[in-house]
Motif scaffolding. Structure first.
Motif: not given
Length: 120
Positions: A7-11
């Motif tokens: 998960e990276t930010g909202e991704i």
């Protein structure tokens, strides 16, 4: 088959790994896409060693059909591995063009793929 979630930010990114091939034929690719899409992933990372060699022989049509479906469903795909020594000029050209467009990407490392997917 294992799905590791990055998960990276909202991704939310699905990294698919396995001791063997995850994609042997067109049906495997479409099943994988459907499974991951149903789980809410729109970014997927596959490893070259988990994809049957016929995928990389563009004459078989396996890559074209699978990658078209990923594009149609707007699921971004990164395939990671070493493609520098691949003898097929058509595959090298395909990789170059795919990386320019950004929907389907080929990278050397997992970190490169995650970094690319982190950018909006």
């Amino acid at each position: 088959m294992t799905i590791d979630i990055h998960e990276t930010g909202e991704i939310k990114i699905a990294e698919v790994t396995s001791d063997g091939f995850v994609i042997n034929n067109k049906e495997d690719g479409l099943d994988l896409l459907g499974n991951l899409y149903f789980q809410g992933f729109d970014h997927v990372i596959l490893h070259k060693e988990n994809i049957a060699p016929d995928f990389f022989n563009l004459k078989t049509g396996i890559a074209g059909e699978i990658l078209q479906k990923f594009s149609n469903y707007r699921v971004k795909l990164a395939i990671i591995g070493d493609f520098t020594g691949h003898p097929s000029k058509s595959l090298q050209d395909f990789i170059f063009e795919s990386n320019k467009l950004g929907q389907i990407n080929f990278f050397q490392t997992l970190d490169e793929a995650i970094k690319k997917f982190s950018k909006k």
